[in-house]
Design an enzyme around this catalytic site. Structure first.
Site, PDB file in Angstrom:
ATOM      1  N   SER A 166      -9.646  -1.093   7.387  1.00  0.00           N
ATOM      2  CA  SER A 166      -9.070  -0.814   6.068  1.00  0.00           C
ATOM      3  C   SER A 166      -8.324  -1.961   5.411  1.00  0.00           C
ATOM      4  O   SER A 166      -7.973  -1.867   4.239  1.00  0.00           O
ATOM      5  CB  SER A 166      -8.152   0.405   6.137  1.00  0.00           C
ATOM      6  OG  SER A 166      -8.917   1.586   6.133  1.00  0.00           O
ATOM      7  N   SER A 195      -9.642   1.425   3.247  1.00  0.00           N
ATOM      8  CA  SER A 195      -8.775   2.236   2.412  1.00  0.00           C
ATOM      9  C   SER A 195      -7.720   1.450   1.631  1.00  0.00           C
ATOM     10  O   SER A 195      -7.175   1.971   0.667  1.00  0.00           O
ATOM     11  CB  SER A 195      -8.063   3.273   3.281  1.00  0.00           C
ATOM     12  OG  SER A 195      -7.155   2.643   4.162  1.00  0.00           O
ATOM     13  N   LYS A 255       0.867  -1.177   0.000  1.00  0.00           N
ATOM     14  CA  LYS A 255       0.000   0.000   0.000  1.00  0.00           C
ATOM     15  C   LYS A 255       0.905   1.228   0.000  1.00  0.00           C
ATOM     16  O   LYS A 255       1.957   1.225   0.650  1.00  0.00           O
ATOM     17  CB  LYS A 255      -0.864  -0.045   1.266  1.00  0.00           C
ATOM     18  CG  LYS A 255      -1.917   1.052   1.386  1.00  0.00           C
ATOM     19  CD  LYS A 255      -2.709   0.862   2.699  1.00  0.00           C
ATOM     20  CE  LYS A 255      -3.862   1.828   2.838  1.00  0.00           C
ATOM     21  NZ  LYS A 255      -4.623   1.573   4.084  1.00  0.00           N
TER      22      LYS A 255
END
Lengths: 479, 485
Positions: free
Chosen positions: B177, B153, B78
């Protein structure tokens, strides 16, 4: 109406750790801008603080020295505000749970002793510095130097127990002495390692309620602290007496003009939006750590001063001068231990040694004469090997050349003649050569003895022991 | 054979048996990225050159017989993890050109384990969101239905793993997330115990809640990665200093007699019937394997979302203060003075959701409001944590749906932040309590959208969570299902 001032002080002291509070960067003063920084103190994305253990020990040291209670649990909090010298946008400090609380410090002003309460001591990190461009090319620009960012500080907050600028000064000096004694702060006000803000208000004598206070900033010497507070007290009294009202605000001291001027009002004050720092666990201080730190505490200035007076029977004034620094006190004690002469040792150190050191602005740590050298001189005078006058000459030579006293005395041929047999011969010669003066003496003009002493000194190039000569002369002339 | 369809476990075995090489596998993934990235948009940055040289180094290690389980495995991160020399944006304009001079601890650990890093995955800006629509650069689409969000997210990570663009990706989970996008994309997502994995170099959203973890195609793969990244880090004062167990050793142990708690408060009226149906079936599977289902209660659940949005935004408002245009990242040029520079930079650099949360957090920390909001929220947080402690007295893991619904349509909730916030209603409590949680695929809706089962465990008990999830995965029948792109 008569007014009394109410003053509380907030002192920031930079701790003498090698590295910063939350990262490994050096804390050295005066390096090229931004050479002592890393991603952590620069507040780069994702970095985390790790607490410096040494800084915690130093804070505990100070806490114990001013008789604070050390909290077994304290909490680091974020003080949020925007400024270019604060890379994270918050300062890591302590807020509702500081490392130490409820201490006190005794001060003395004009012989009157008084105890000032200490509300709390908390740990925090310093901010960086802004330099504003002044040259033709960089005017209007500001430059950020983050070397100081993250340097450990302790803030020491006093109770509003102080009632005059003199007391404020005495409190600051006592605090500074302790910090330096503990070896945890260099106490340098100009470099900003020891900084002070003052909360000042006035109230009618006898009133219980405090007046509205102003916070004074920018006082970077003891003299300025006194000037600023004195000015502010008078300003507030004048204001009230002329029907005005003191407003809560922050005021800056202008040392050139000797006045304080408003910087920001209460309404403009920051809302720091404190919150516990989630990146740091609560600081837990064990009993073991507290006693470990306690065992390293040196004798503090006040205790040492009192001990010097009782143990060495020297005047309080001498004790005050000699304990001004830990190094000087140690120096004195070594001289005494070798000579067994507390007052003579004090006289030599306060008179000759400090005069020479002060002329050069030298610290006793860098003194060219070791304590044993001063002891040698004192012993020589006491033993009659040299006169007091000679001793001063030898002492200066020792200071200049770092040579031992005995070597200088020998090289200069300064050894005092105290041998009665040797001196008796000279006395006899001089007496025999001056029958007129002998007659005068016998006629009662005893002050001619001065003439004989002078002649003998001339003959011995000043080396004769005056005590022995006097004795021999009297014996001879009165015979 | 298509190397990109293999799990880490399978690929690792092939690498060790020299049936393929890391360079080959890396090339296969880079080709796959080229083929499907135009549809999925799961990456912010792809680093083929760096990946290939890491693969070459991994092959040397493997040839010397020094490979670890992750050596040569192509993965992604990420874009919230700082990577030395590779830009790290947090999907924000604020950090569009930011190249960190340091690695996040987990990036370093993965590199040291020999993993090959293909690039950086898209995300909601600063990890704030549940759909990855808040990326400042582009939206990531759900590989199962390109008109739907991948969750967030860590939506880029979940989509990339589902679309076979990487063998695994590292995500972060502040309120769900990792787990919620894993659920939306039909992959496994593990959030370890707070403090089990270092946060150093992971860009902070809400420091007391943030935790890194893997998104993978199997529970076993999640265990392999956790093994590599877990452990105390002297650079993170909040990381826990206890030994890391062997997660793979206990993975295959039976779940017979394992007590699975079903929290009354999580199976409520009005719940999406397809989600509820799938979860009930998953629980039946676990029961058939010998697990015992027990009802538990988490009475403060209803306050979790409110507490979360006070605590997380308060911390975020402070964490994001450093993006001020002074030292790095964006600075607007036309500013006329310090305050103006701050305002313009932060206005231009942050998206709407980030601004919304900074304002919320600033407000709740303000003088006069702190006690009513932040302080009260912290107190209720303790109650929520106590709920779990109490519940775990009568069970070993707690099972719930991961998300209240399957992936929703792009744009559907953008204008309605409160509904968007409720996407995390089942995942948030876990972060507030600091306990581990996993989402494992547990079926599909009629529209062929994945549904996730969430299993929550006791603090530091990832072993039991992984064991239960692994047992379900092997018997649930969903392992190996892939979207067609």
């Amino acid at each position: 109406m008569k007014f009394e001032p109410v003053i509380g002080l907030e002192v920031h002291a930079q701790l003498l750790t090698d590295s910063k509070l939350f990262c490994g960067c050096s804390t050295k003063f005066g390096s090229e801008p931004n050479t002592q920084v890393d991603p952590i103190c620069l507040g780069m994305p994702g970095v985390l603080p790790v607490l410096n253990r040494k800084a915690v020990e130093y804070a505990i040291k100070m806490a114990l020295a001013v008789e604070c209670e050390v909290n077994r649990k304290s909490v680091f909090a974020r003080k949020n505000y925007f400024y270019p010298d604060l890379p994270k946008g918050y300062q890591i400090s302590q807020y509702t749970e500081p490392i130490a609380e409820r201490g006190c410090l005794e001060i003395e002003v004009d012989g009157v002793k008084k105890t000032i309460g200490i509300t709390r001591i908390h740990m925090e990190e310093d901010a960086g510095k802004l330099l504003h461009g002044e040259g033709p090319e960089d005017a209007g620009f500001s430059f950020v130097d983050l070397n100081r960012t993250g340097v450990p500080l302790i803030e020491i907050v006093s109770e509003p127990d102080i009632r005059s600028a003199d007391e404020a000064q005495a409190y600051l000096k006592a605090l500074r002495d302790i910090l330096i004694y503990l070896g945890i702060c260099n106490g340098n006000m100009e470099e900003g390692s020891f900084r002070c803000d003052a909360n000042v208000s006035v109230r009618p004598v006898g009133a219980e309620k405090f007046g509205t206070r102003a916070e004074l900033k920018n006082m970077n010497s003891f003299k300025f602290v006194k000037e600023a507070i004195d000015y502010e007290i008078q300003r507030q009294i004048d204001l009230i007496e002329s029907g005005g009202k003191v407003v809560q605000e922050t005021r800056l001291f202008d040392s050139a003009k000797g006045i304080t001027a408003s910087m920001r009002s209460k309404e403009e004050a920051h809302d720091y939006r404190y919150l516990p720092d989630p990146d740091l666990l609560p600081l837990m201080v064990s009993d073991e750590l507290v006693s470990e730190v306690r065992s390293t505490l040196p004798e503090l200035p006040r205790a040492k001063r009192e001990r010097f007076v009782t143990e060495y029977a020297i005047p309080a004034y001498d004790a005050g001068v000699l304990t001004a620094s830990r190094d000087l006190a140690g120096y004195y004690e070594q001289v005494v231990s070798e000579t067994g002469e507390p007052k003579l040792s004090s006289n030599w150190i306060m008179g000759e040694l400090l005069r020479l050191l002060n002329e050069e602005g030298r610290d006793v740590k860098d003194c060219p004469i070791p304590p044993s050298g001063v002891a040698d001189i004192i012993k020589m005078v006491k033993g009659g090997q040299i006169s007091g006058k000679m001793a001063k000459e030898v002492f200066e030579e020792m200071y200049r050349t770092k040579k031992a006293a005995a070597d200088i005395v020998k090289a200069k041929g300064l050894t005092q003649i105290s041998d009665e047999g040797e001196l008796a011969k000279i006395v006899e010669e001089i007496v025999n050569a001056n029958p007129d003066n002998v007659a005068k003496f016998k006629a009662g003009k005893t002050n001619v003895i001065g003439f004989f002493v002078g002649e003998i000194m001339k003959a011995t190039k000043g080396k004769a022991n005056p005590g022995v000569i006097n004795k021999l002369l009297k014996e001879k002339l009165e015979a | 054979m298509d190397l990109t369809t293999l799990t880490i476990k399978e690929l690792s075995e092939k690498l060790r048996k020299k049936e393929t090489s890391s360079v080959e596998a890396t090339k296969a993934y880079l080709k796959r990225i080229e083929a499907v990235e135009g549809k999925v948009h799961a990456f912010v940055t792809v680093t083929p050159d760096e990946a290939l040289s890491m693969a070459e180094a991994a092959d040397k290690r493997l040839a010397a017989g020094q490979g670890a389980p992750l050596t040569g495995i192509p993965i992604a991160l990420k874009d919230i993890f700082c990577t030395r020399g590779v830009r790290t944006t947090c999907s924000s304009k604020m950090l569009e050109g930011f190249v960190p001079p340091y690695d996040a601890t987990i990036a370093r650990k993965l590199k040291e384990a020999g993993a090959v890093i293909l690039g950086k995955n898209n995300m909601d800006e600063f990890a704030m969101g549940s759909s990855t629509e808040n990326s400042a650069f582009h939206k990531t689409l759900n590989p199962w239905a390109l008109d739907r969000v991948p969750g967030g997210s860590s939506g880029g990570s979940a989509a990339a793993v589902a679309a076979l663009e990487c063998a695994a990706s590292m995500g972060t989970d502040t309120g769900g997330s990792i787990r919620q996008p894993a659920s939306c994309c039909g992959v496994v997502g593990l959030k370890p115990t707070y403090g089990r994995v270092s946060r150093f170099g992971m860009i902070a959203f809400a420091s007391s809640l943030d935790q890194a973890g893997p998104l993978t195609r199997s529970v076993e793969d999640a265990a392999i990665i956790l093994q590599a990244i877990a452990g105390h880090d002297p650079s993170d004062s909040t990381s826990i200093d206890t030994p890391v167990p062997d997660y793979l050793a206990s993975l295959n142990k039976s779940v017979k007699g394992l007590k699975i708690g079903i929290p009354r408060e999580y199976f409520i009226e009005g719940m999406d019937p397809e989600v509820e149906g799938s979860i009930r079936k998953a629980l039946d599977v676990l029961k058939s394997l010998g697990a015992e289902l027990v009802e538990v209660t988490l009475p403060h659940t209803q306050y979790a979302v409110a507490v979360y949005y006070l605590v997380a935004t308060a911390e975020a408002s402070s964490n994001l203060a450093r993006y001020d245009g002074v030292k790095y990242g964006l600075r607007t040029k036309e500013a006329g003075g310090l305050l103006d520079m701050y305002k313009r930079t932060r206005d231009a650099g942050f998206g709407d959701e980030v601004k919304r949360r900074i304002m919320l957090g600033t407000y709740s920390l303000s003088a006069g409001y702190y006690d009513a909001y932040y302080k009260k929220a912290s107190q209720v947080r303790t109650l929520i944590k106590n709920d779990f402690d109490e519940a775990f007295k009568s069970c070993d893991v707690i099972a719930t749906p991961t998300a209240p619904s399957a992936a929703f349509k792009i744009g559907e909730r953008v204008e309605d932040p409160l509904t968007m916030y409720l996407s995390d209603i089942f995942t948030i409590s876990c972060n507030l309590a600091g306990i581990p949680g996993i989402s494992v695929p547990a079926g599909f809706t009629k529209e062929n959208l994945p549904i996730g089962l969430q299993l929550l465990g006791k603090s530091m008990d990832e072993e039991t969570v992984l064991r239960a999830a692994h047992a379900y995965e092997l018997s649930g029948g969903w392992l190996g299902r892939r979207p067609t792109l």
